[in-house]
Motif scaffolding. Structure first.
Motif, PDB file in Angstrom:
ATOM      1  N   VAL A 251       0.892  -1.223  -0.016  1.00 56.54           N
ATOM      2  CA  VAL A 251      -0.011   0.065  -0.110  1.00 56.54           C
ATOM      3  C   VAL A 251       0.924   1.253  -0.081  1.00 56.54           C
ATOM      4  O   VAL A 251       2.038   1.190   0.642  1.00 56.54           O
TER       5      VAL A 251
ATOM      6  N   GLN B 196      -1.686  -0.949  -3.902  1.00 54.52           N
ATOM      7  CA  GLN B 196      -2.697  -0.158  -3.312  1.00 54.52           C
ATOM      8  C   GLN B 196      -2.630   0.967  -3.035  1.00 54.52           C
ATOM      9  O   GLN B 196      -1.733   1.320  -2.342  1.00 54.52           O
TER      10      GLN B 196
ATOM     11  N   ILE C  47      -4.101   4.297  -1.346  1.00 57.72           N
ATOM     12  CA  ILE C  47      -4.853   4.922  -0.296  1.00 57.72           C
ATOM     13  C   ILE C  47      -4.291   6.271   0.241  1.00 57.72           C
ATOM     14  O   ILE C  47      -3.247   6.210   0.786  1.00 57.72           O
TER      15      ILE C  47
ATOM     16  N   GLU D 247     -14.083   7.675   5.165  1.00 55.34           N
ATOM     17  CA  GLU D 247     -13.902   6.886   3.619  1.00 55.34           C
ATOM     18  C   GLU D 247     -12.617   6.072   3.899  1.00 55.34           C
ATOM     19  O   GLU D 247     -12.440   5.053   3.263  1.00 55.34           O
ATOM     20  N   ASN D 248     -11.542   6.662   4.666  1.00 57.61           N
ATOM     21  CA  ASN D 248     -10.233   5.977   4.528  1.00 57.61           C
ATOM     22  C   ASN D 248     -10.201   4.583   5.332  1.00 57.61           C
ATOM     23  O   ASN D 248      -9.625   3.796   4.947  1.00 57.61           O
TER      24      ASN D 248
ATOM     25  N   LYS E 255     -12.892   2.711   5.517  1.00 60.12           N
ATOM     26  CA  LYS E 255     -13.566   1.809   4.469  1.00 60.12           C
ATOM     27  C   LYS E 255     -12.476   1.295   3.457  1.00 60.12           C
ATOM     28  O   LYS E 255     -12.538   0.015   3.355  1.00 60.12           O
ATOM     29  N   MET E 256     -11.816   2.152   3.012  1.00 56.02           N
ATOM     30  CA  MET E 256     -10.866   1.514   1.923  1.00 56.02           C
ATOM     31  C   MET E 256      -9.857   0.784   2.440  1.00 56.02           C
ATOM     32  O   MET E 256      -9.294  -0.110   2.008  1.00 56.02           O
ATOM     33  N   ARG E 257      -9.294   1.179   3.686  1.00 57.88           N
ATOM     34  CA  ARG E 257      -8.445   0.347   4.368  1.00 57.88           C
ATOM     35  C   ARG E 257      -8.845  -1.047   4.807  1.00 57.88           C
ATOM     36  O   ARG E 257      -8.254  -2.023   4.780  1.00 57.88           O
ATOM     37  N   THR E 258      -9.883  -1.199   5.234  1.00 62.13           N
ATOM     38  CA  THR E 258     -10.715  -2.135   5.686  1.00 62.13           C
ATOM     39  C   THR E 258     -10.636  -3.284   4.518  1.00 62.13           C
ATOM     40  O   THR E 258     -10.461  -4.179   4.795  1.00 62.13           O
ATOM     41  N   ALA E 259     -11.272  -2.629   3.417  1.00 62.18           N
ATOM     42  CA  ALA E 259     -11.394  -3.346   2.303  1.00 62.18           C
ATOM     43  C   ALA E 259     -10.061  -4.075   1.992  1.00 62.18           C
ATOM     44  O   ALA E 259      -9.665  -5.260   1.095  1.00 62.18           O
ATOM     45  N   PHE E 260      -9.061  -3.132   1.728  1.00 65.32           N
ATOM     46  CA  PHE E 260      -7.535  -3.770   1.271  1.00 65.32           C
ATOM     47  C   PHE E 260      -7.015  -4.652   2.231  1.00 65.32           C
ATOM     48  O   PHE E 260      -6.561  -5.655   1.813  1.00 65.32           O
TER      49      PHE E 260
END
Length: 731
Positions: free
Chosen positions: A148, A167, A169, A361-362, A364-369
């Motif tokens: 990341v 990724q 982020i 939002e961050n 959510k993005m990190r959890t998904a990653f």
């Protein structure tokens, strides 16, 4: 800031988070229900006597993390930075099969690695230890389960080093951190960051000087700590202040030391605009903070700051350093805006950064990653080597040996005094399926000949092969020809191994098809007590310095096809020549970073009898035998030699190395001047810190001592009289 914000953010999402921090003491602090800070005392452990500071710290991180795993179980995921390779040994041990790490995914967060910083900052990038830290960083990137980074810019720069997708982020930011300050549309431009070549401040001042020559009266304030500039052997801020002294006197240029965050925020809102002029940047928090305060921005295209601003002329101005006039033109456009236009631009900048760096939002993005990394159940089937050569197919006629069997070949010449200790040692190894082959190279010593007769009677399973004296290279080739096993190992008749050594080596060979041989660190005994620390075989370093001893466990088929010792190497280095033959044909080696092999230091050994002329001859034979590889890496070989002197006297590449030769005295003096300048800089920075940040500067100071020119000569803490050190440097 990244670690603090992200750890708190993920803990608030209900994840159990532990942050490991080097410190001057060991402690564990419960920050919240789901967040802990685990501190450990740095510079504790025998690795610090064997490795340079950053490599030793990486090893200590590995030990601390594994100790925590033993106490409470393995985490789902570990995130570690690539910078200075502090995750190196955690990653390597996972690949080596450490059971404590097998259930854990390791994510590498790419910030900006040393190997890029050295290049961009015009630092000698091939000099030790910086060069090898860069190699370790590249390994971290290649070995990661997930990658990341913060910006598309950095992704584009580091993608060539990655084996898995990167990724992107953006950094999160807690916007409540910003004070309720109002943009005042002041009369100066503010640069906030280190006075560092990479940060573009020198280049920006040159562009401002063009405007000042035209009569522009807008002031530039440069706020931040100083850095050392290697090409001029001085601190960069002092160099710039001297060059533009007349602009400082005119009040058009001023320099301010680092200030606390609240003061930084106040200085930002009092400026006309904030400038981020980096020539290479990741995703700076400085611009996030400035935009969150409603500041108009002037940023370069060369970094994530351009992705933050995004729209030129809307949320700020974006210029391209590749266009020599673009910076000046964008400054003119910025200065031409009236106060209302500037406030509107700042308001748009604030709205933009709040949407991009939103904590919600961050998260959510990190959890998904993180979940995507955790869901990838595919095991690693290949070991992450740097710069492997293309693999040459094995000839069909090569005997691959009895599957699983290990053949240990002992080289024997007049070593009757120690041979039985060696044989007894081998009888104690943990690996079950093995044979021992002793090749007697025409021994002439009566005691040693008699000892062979005793061994034949005492150990019937021991195979003893008598041959006319032909040298060590021939002995190993003969032993390999008689070996029946799939795996082949060599040792001399006076050396020893740890009982687990062969088992651990063969475990790695069975785990990865792209590994051809495995070895370990070397423990000297009898005539010395040090440890030879080394790493996986890596080009081009391997072309200049041997990275392993003859103890390695190698696939027999690979050795017979590509690694047999050449008789021309009759004076020594025959094993080094063989390893190069393997590497040249795409057969690479892995190092277990523990001293599992014991190498006896004898006064009459071949290595001790080798004089400089002999080494020169053998190096020339090495080069002629592997000319294609030397030609392939000629430019890097040149740079390594020019930066570090003759490889014949290199120590560990993780430590400071003083080259030898009269001309290198100037290099040493330059490093000492560097040390002196950095002491001054660190003193200034320490004085500027708040009391709560005092220890952070202590650690930086101690790291400087361990990694710069005096680090190997003078070991001291901050309590040591600094004036005494300066006087020593002057002398």
């Amino acid at each position: 800031m990244y670690v603090d914000i992200v750890s708190r953010m993920m803990a608030q999402e209900g994840n159990d988070v532990a942050v490991f921090v080097r410190d001057n003491h060991t402690s564990e602090e419960r920050v919240s229900d789901h967040l802990r800070h685990i501190r450990f005392k740095a510079e504790e452990g025998e690795e610090y006597a064997r490795l340079g500071y950053w490599a030793a710290l990486a090893y200590q991180y590995y030990k601390v993390v594994c100790r925590q795993i033993e106490q409470e179980g393995a985490p789902d995921l570990i995130e570690v930075q690539e910078y200075n390779a502090i995750g190196y040994y955690v990653l390597q041990y996972k690949y080596l099969g450490d059971t404590r790490l097998q259930q854990t995914k390791i994510v590498v967060h790419m910030h900006t690695p040393t190997f890029e910083l050295s290049r961009v900052n015009r630092t000698p990038e091939y000099r030790f230890p910086e060069y090898w830290i860069g190699q370790m960083e590249q390994y971290c990137i290649k070995a990661a389960d997930g990658l990341v980074t913060q910006s598309e810019f950095l992704k584009s720069k580091l993608s060539p080093y990655a084996d898995c997708p990167i990724q992107v982020i953006p950094l999160p930011y807690q916007f409540s951190y910003a004070e309720n300050l109002t943009y005042q549309c002041g009369d100066y431009l503010l640069y906030a960051g280190r006075i560092e070549w990479r940060k573009g401040i020198v280049q920006l001042i040159a562009q401002m000087d063009r405007l000042w020559q035209e009569g522009c009266t807008t002031k530039l304030v440069a706020l931040g700590g100083d850095t050392y500039f290697a090409p001029r052997a001085c601190m960069l801020r002092e160099m710039v202040k001297k060059k533009y002294a007349h602009r400082v006197e005119q009040g058009l240029l001023s320099f301010v030391d680092s200030v606390p965050p609240k003061e930084l925020n106040r200085m930002m809102v009092q400026a006309r605009a904030v400038v981020i002029p980096s020539i290479y940047e990741n995703y700076p928090y400085t611009s996030i903070i400035a935009m969150s305060l409603g500041m108009p921005m002037l940023v370069s295209k060369q970094g994530g700051q351009a992705e933050q601003v995004l729209e030129n002329g809307v949320n700020g101005f974006i210029f391209d350093w590749d266009d020599p006039d673009d910076c000046v033109n964008k400054i003119r456009a910025l200065l031409a805006l009236n106060k209302d236009e500037l406030r509107q631009m700042g308001a748009r900048a604030k709205e933009r950064i709040q949407s991009v760096c939103s904590m919600e939002e961050n998260a959510k993005m990190r959890t998904a990653f993180y979940n995507s990394v955790l869901e990838d159940a595919e095991p690693h089937t290949a070991y992450p080597f740097l710069n492997p050569q293309p693999k040459t197919p094995l000839p069909d006629s090569i005997d691959r040996g009895v599957p699983g069997m290990l053949s240990i070949v002992i080289s024997y010449y007049n070593l009757g005094r120690t041979i039985e200790e060696t044989v007894q040692n081998l009888l104690q190894i943990e690996y079950d399926n093995y044979e021992i082959i002793l090749v007697n190279d025409g021994s002439t010593d009566p005691e040693s000949i008699q000892k062979l007769a005793q061994l034949r009677a005492k150990y019937p399973a021991l195979q003893i092969i008598d041959i006319p004296n032909g040298g060590l290279a021939n002995v190993r080739n003969v032993g390999a020809a008689h070996a029946r096993g799939e795996f082949l190992a060599f040792m001399d008749a006076d050396d020893l191994v740890d009982p687990s050594y062969y088992t651990r080596c063969i475990h790695v060979l069975n785990r990865y098809e792209n590994v051809s041989f495995v070895y370990s660190w070397l423990q000297y005994f009898e005539g010395a007590d040090g440890v030879w620390t080394t790493f996986d075989t890596t080009l081009p370093y391997m072309l200049l310095a041997n990275m392993l001893a003859a103890f390695a466990v190698v696939r027999k088929a690979d050795f017979v096809a590509f690694g047999q010792n050449r008789i021309e190497m009759e004076y020594g280095m025959e094993d080094y020549d063989g390893w190069l033959g393997l590497v040249e044909n795409g057969r690479t080696g892995v190092c277990i970073p523990e001293p599992l092999c014991l190498y006896r230091i004898r006064k009459d050994s071949m290595a001790r009898g080798m004089n400089p002329a002999c080494r020169m001859f053998l190096y020339s034979v090495l080069q002629s035998g592997h000319g294609q590889m030397y030609e392939q890496y000629a430019s890097e070989v040149y740079n390594l030699l020019m930066s570090n002197g003759s490889s014949a006297v290199w120590g560990s590449p993780t430590q400071i190395h003083f080259p030898t030769g009269a001309y290198d005295v100037y290099d040493i003096l330059e490093q000492l001047r560097n040390a002196h300048a950095q002491i001054d800089s660190l003193q200034q920075q320490i004085a500027a810190q708040q009391a709560s940040r005092w220890y952070r500067m202590q650690v930086r100071y101690a790291h400087f001592v361990n990694n710069n020119a005096l680090g190997r000569l003078i070991r001291f803490k901050l309590a040591a009289p600094i004036h005494w050190l300066k006087n020593l440097l002057r002398r």
